[in-house]
Design an enzyme around this catalytic site. Structure first.
Site, PDB file in Angstrom:
ATOM      1  N   GLU A 117      -3.133  -5.445  15.655  1.00  0.00           N
ATOM      2  CA  GLU A 117      -2.586  -4.198  15.102  1.00  0.00           C
ATOM      3  C   GLU A 117      -3.637  -3.087  15.162  1.00  0.00           C
ATOM      4  O   GLU A 117      -3.315  -1.915  15.053  1.00  0.00           O
ATOM      5  CB  GLU A 117      -2.113  -4.399  13.655  1.00  0.00           C
ATOM      6  CG  GLU A 117      -1.156  -3.304  13.176  1.00  0.00           C
ATOM      7  CD  GLU A 117      -0.450  -3.623  11.874  1.00  0.00           C
ATOM      8  OE1 GLU A 117      -1.099  -3.545  10.801  1.00  0.00           O
ATOM      9  OE2 GLU A 117       0.747  -3.955  11.913  1.00  0.00           O
ATOM     10  N   LYS A 161       0.841  -1.200   0.000  1.00  0.00           N
ATOM     11  CA  LYS A 161       0.000   0.000   0.000  1.00  0.00           C
ATOM     12  C   LYS A 161       0.881   1.257   0.000  1.00  0.00           C
ATOM     13  O   LYS A 161       0.680   2.155  -0.783  1.00  0.00           O
ATOM     14  CB  LYS A 161      -0.917   0.023   1.228  1.00  0.00           C
ATOM     15  CG  LYS A 161      -1.749   1.274   1.313  1.00  0.00           C
ATOM     16  CD  LYS A 161      -2.568   1.371   2.586  1.00  0.00           C
ATOM     17  CE  LYS A 161      -3.248   2.746   2.634  1.00  0.00           C
ATOM     18  NZ  LYS A 161      -3.949   2.970   3.905  1.00  0.00           N
ATOM     19  N   GLU A 179      10.803  -5.054   3.423  1.00  0.00           N
ATOM     20  CA  GLU A 179      10.803  -6.462   3.020  1.00  0.00           C
ATOM     21  C   GLU A 179      10.294  -6.624   1.584  1.00  0.00           C
ATOM     22  O   GLU A 179      10.867  -7.351   0.771  1.00  0.00           O
ATOM     23  CB  GLU A 179       9.929  -7.292   3.972  1.00  0.00           C
ATOM     24  CG  GLU A 179      10.407  -7.333   5.412  1.00  0.00           C
ATOM     25  CD  GLU A 179       9.761  -6.273   6.282  1.00  0.00           C
ATOM     26  OE1 GLU A 179       9.353  -5.214   5.737  1.00  0.00           O
ATOM     27  OE2 GLU A 179       9.658  -6.503   7.496  1.00  0.00           O
ATOM     28  N   GLY A 211      -4.208  -1.318   5.674  1.00  0.00           N
ATOM     29  CA  GLY A 211      -3.490  -2.506   5.211  1.00  0.00           C
ATOM     30  C   GLY A 211      -4.141  -3.794   5.651  1.00  0.00           C
ATOM     31  O   GLY A 211      -4.399  -4.688   4.849  1.00  0.00           O
ATOM     32  N   ARG A 212      -4.521  -3.853   6.943  1.00  0.00           N
ATOM     33  CA  ARG A 212      -5.080  -5.105   7.463  1.00  0.00           C
ATOM     34  C   ARG A 212      -6.551  -5.290   7.105  1.00  0.00           C
ATOM     35  O   ARG A 212      -7.204  -6.224   7.543  1.00  0.00           O
ATOM     36  CB  ARG A 212      -4.859  -5.175   8.971  1.00  0.00           C
ATOM     37  CG  ARG A 212      -5.343  -3.970   9.734  1.00  0.00           C
ATOM     38  CD  ARG A 212      -4.798  -3.970  11.159  1.00  0.00           C
ATOM     39  NE  ARG A 212      -5.123  -2.735  11.876  1.00  0.00           N
ATOM     40  CZ  ARG A 212      -4.396  -1.630  11.824  1.00  0.00           C
ATOM     41  NH1 ARG A 212      -3.290  -1.606  11.076  1.00  0.00           N
ATOM     42  NH2 ARG A 212      -4.750  -0.548  12.495  1.00  0.00           N
ATOM     43  N   LYS A 252      10.974  -0.148  12.939  1.00  0.00           N
ATOM     44  CA  LYS A 252      11.450   0.013  11.566  1.00  0.00           C
ATOM     45  C   LYS A 252      12.623   1.004  11.536  1.00  0.00           C
ATOM     46  O   LYS A 252      13.644   0.774  10.898  1.00  0.00           O
ATOM     47  CB  LYS A 252      10.316   0.534  10.678  1.00  0.00           C
ATOM     48  CG  LYS A 252       9.208  -0.463  10.403  1.00  0.00           C
ATOM     49  CD  LYS A 252       8.126   0.187   9.541  1.00  0.00           C
ATOM     50  CE  LYS A 252       6.976  -0.771   9.281  1.00  0.00           C
ATOM     51  NZ  LYS A 252       5.878  -0.136   8.491  1.00  0.00           N
ATOM     52  N   HIS A 261      -3.396 -31.527  21.109  1.00  0.00           N
ATOM     53  CA  HIS A 261      -2.175 -32.280  21.438  1.00  0.00           C
ATOM     54  C   HIS A 261      -1.014 -31.323  21.656  1.00  0.00           C
ATOM     55  O   HIS A 261       0.141 -31.711  21.545  1.00  0.00           O
ATOM     56  CB  HIS A 261      -1.884 -33.257  20.296  1.00  0.00           C
ATOM     57  CG  HIS A 261      -3.034 -34.159  20.009  1.00  0.00           C
ATOM     58  ND1 HIS A 261      -3.244 -35.352  20.658  1.00  0.00           N
ATOM     59  CD2 HIS A 261      -4.100 -33.990  19.176  1.00  0.00           C
ATOM     60  CE1 HIS A 261      -4.371 -35.893  20.224  1.00  0.00           C
ATOM     61  NE2 HIS A 261      -4.897 -35.096  19.325  1.00  0.00           N
TER      62      HIS A 261
HETATM   63  O1  F6P Z   1       2.998  -3.642   9.978  1.00  0.00           O
HETATM   64  C1  F6P Z   1       2.889  -2.354   9.512  1.00  0.00           C
HETATM   65  C2  F6P Z   1       2.237  -2.354   8.152  1.00  0.00           C
HETATM   66  O2  F6P Z   1       2.094  -1.035   7.712  1.00  0.00           O
HETATM   67  C3  F6P Z   1       0.884  -3.065   8.126  1.00  0.00           C
HETATM   68  O3  F6P Z   1      -0.147  -2.285   8.670  1.00  0.00           O
HETATM   69  C4  F6P Z   1       0.748  -3.344   6.654  1.00  0.00           C
HETATM   70  O4  F6P Z   1      -0.265  -4.276   6.359  1.00  0.00           O
HETATM   71  C5  F6P Z   1       2.155  -3.856   6.337  1.00  0.00           C
HETATM   72  O5  F6P Z   1       3.025  -3.082   7.188  1.00  0.00           O
HETATM   73  C6  F6P Z   1       2.556  -3.740   4.880  1.00  0.00           C
HETATM   74  O6  F6P Z   1       2.452  -2.386   4.500  1.00  0.00           O
HETATM   75  P1  F6P Z   1       2.463  -2.024   2.921  1.00  0.00           P
HETATM   76  O7  F6P Z   1       1.230  -2.684   2.322  1.00  0.00           O
HETATM   77  O8  F6P Z   1       2.406  -0.545   2.869  1.00  0.00           O
HETATM   78  O9  F6P Z   1       3.717  -2.603   2.341  1.00  0.00           O
END
Ligand code: F6P
Length: 549
Positions: free
Chosen positions: A353, A206, A212, A267-268, A516, A384
């Protein structure tokens, strides 16, 4: 808004919390043969049995009063109508617009967002069809047979758990795999199984600024360009999903290959947006749309049902009861369904979150519990592993059990026996958690034993199960696109309601920022760009241990 603990309903609930300590659910069921029927109902294809909860009708009445007093309905309407309820980022929260099949406009800043939503859905549909009907091919003309979806958090979890849950609906000639972790092993393993000629990379972010995802995409591009391809071939094999189209284009994505998403989608809460492109590719657009329609059905229930007959509200207020009055710190999700094995991890981000916070909307520090720790795993595996704690520890662990009445693997007697066993484990566990086993019952079991009376009593103490462990049981016909959409939307709305009760902003995530920033500083120290002495001795030692390894 009144301070939460001064609200009349909260004060009543504190009183009831003292009373309920003397109750046992066994007695509640014995006292009311209609308890199960009274506390069960269906909505949007989901049946909820919430009778195995440590609540009386008076407690429930006060919980609904609390929801009323905390303005849950007003918060709900504010969200659906595009108000900027994400007050620290000055954003609306309009994931419900992405699945709005009412035909009505959704206004945001004076503009109806639905035309853009529909345009994006059309773009997803057309692109999906071009891949499935092989009109979109790779640089050598081979059809695409693998999609590598790169993303993390909400740009990964939704697509991943949905495609996993709906595997029986998978498009036959296309494999969709996911890469999230910055650990190079993840992308290396995935690329080792890829053919550059027939692989499409979907990079979802987003913000288009997540370390990553950017790194994994760079590594994928580096790999791709080392497979005998050239820069001009990138456009056929890389697409992006982002609200930051400019950053995507600056990164090297072809503008026509960028699927946009609104800034008003958290995002979530984003699998309903173009972030869901891997879902459409994996399952076909029709199934992706069915997921949206299932969520819309739950949205409609959430908006229309009175609080006391409102599934997300009931689940939310039961969670408030346990978190704030019964002393629970966590909430377990226990899907008795292999295909839903990823569901607990999805709700972990969605819930933790959103409500893992301790500052109220007006900036005060809370003096009450807020978001619970969400955990769990597929049943019957958990039996288990961690059920011992749920049955015999001294911490309450409210749990949601989930069970599909029908399974896609229903051929023959053996499969039927599997499903019967799954059902019996699910229902038997909720029964055991509720009724427990008394010391006397355990002692009676030992009556024939040759042990001394003292030994029998000692052993019986160890075998005693207190019971009174609360659970909800959610049952649905099967794990199909519509049901999954409704289930996810239900948990989204549960989170909204709890955030409203606790006076939180459920839609920002400032808590992830410091990690971060410091992570980037450590990276600079590892790479010699920053002196180590800015860091504490532990961090310095760890960096040295790494750089000297
Ligand atoms: O964990 C922080 C966060 O901003 C989440 O809210 C989001 O889903 C994820 O990192 C990935 O963010 P992006 O879609 O901007 O890469």
């Amino acid at each position: 808004m009144d301070k939460l603990k001064q609200s009349p309903a909260w004060i009543n609930l504190e009183h009831h919390a003292q009373l309920v300590k003397r109750y046992h659910m066994r007695d509640m069921f014995n006292a009311d043969p209609n308890r199960a029927e009274k506390y069960s109902f269906s909505a949007a294809g989901i049946f909820l049995d919430y009778s195995k909860n440590l609540v009386t009708q008076e407690v429930l009445d006060n919980l609904f009063d609390l929801a009323e007093q905390r303005g849950v309905k007003a918060k709900m309407e504010a969200m659906f109508s595009g108000e900027k309820i994400n007050t620290t980022e000055d954003r609306a929260v309009l994931h419900t617009a992405l699945r709005n099949f009412s035909g009505k406009p959704v206004m945001f800043e004076g503009k109806d967002v639905m035309p853009d939503v529909m345009d994006t859905l059309k773009k997803i549909k057309m692109f999906t069809e071009s891949i499935h009907n092989k009109t979109h091919t790779g640089y050598t003309g081979k059809p695409i047979d693998k999609v590598v979806a790169i993303g993390i958090g909400g740009s990964f979890l939704g697509p991943k758990i949905v495609t996993e849950a709906l595997k029986p609906y998978k498009h036959k000639s296309l494999d969709v795999v996911f890469v999230a972790n910055v650990d190079g092993c993840h992308i290396a393993d995935v690329l080792a199984d890829c053919d550059a000629q027939s692989t499409l990379f979907v990079m979802s972010s987003k913000s288009f600024g997540t370390q990553e995802t950017l790194q994994n995409t760079l590594t994928a591009k580096d790999w791709f360009l080392k497979q005998g391809t050239s820069q001009k071939d990138i456009a056929k094999h890389f697409v992006a999903v982002s609200s930051n189209v400019k950053a995507a284009v600056d990164f090297g994505m072809d503008e026509n290959n960028v699927f946009p998403m609104g800034d008003w989608v958290g995002g979530r809460y984003s699998l309903w947006s173009a972030i869901g492109l891997p879902i459409s590719l994996a399952l076909g657009y029709e199934n992706f749309e069915a997921i949206l329609k299932g969520a819309f059905e739950m949205d409609t229930h959430f908006q229309e049902a009175p609080l006391e007959q409102n599934m997300p509200v009931i689940l939310a207020m039961l969670g408030v009861w346990y978190r704030n009055f019964v002393g629970a710190q966590s909430h377990a999700l226990l899907p008795y369904c292999h295909y839903l094995r990823g569901f607990p991890a999805y709700v972990q981000q969605l819930d933790m979150e959103s409500n893992g916070k301790s500052t109220t909307l007006d900036g005060r520090t809370v003096d009450y519990g807020t978001g619970p720790i969400i955990w769990g795993s597929e049943g019957s595996n958990g039996q288990h592993s961690f059920y011992q704690l749920i049955h015999q520890s001294n911490v309450p662990v409210p749990a949601d059990f989930m069970f599909p009445l029908n399974t896609p693997h229903h051929e023959g007697e053996l499969q039927n026996l599997h499903h019967q066993m799954l059902a019996s484990n699910c229902f038997g566990q909720t029964q055991a958690l509720m009724q427990g086993k008394t010391f006397k019952e355990c002692l009676d079991d030992l009556s024939e034993s040759s042990l001394s009376q003292e030994e029998k009593e000692r052993l019986a103490a160890h075998k005693t199960m207190p019971g009174n462990n609360p659970s909800n049981t959610l049952i649905f016909d099967q794990v199909d696109p519509s049901t999954l959409g409704a289930l996810i939307a239900m948990y989204e709305h549960k989170v909204l309601v709890q955030g409203c009760i606790w006076d939180l902003n459920s839609f920002d995530q400032w808590g992830v920022e410091l990690g971060k920033v410091l992570g980037n500083q450590v990276l600079d120290m590892i790479q010699g760009e920053l002196p180590l002495d800015n860091a504490d001795s532990s961090t310095q030692a760890l960096i040295k241990r790494f750089t000297q390894s």
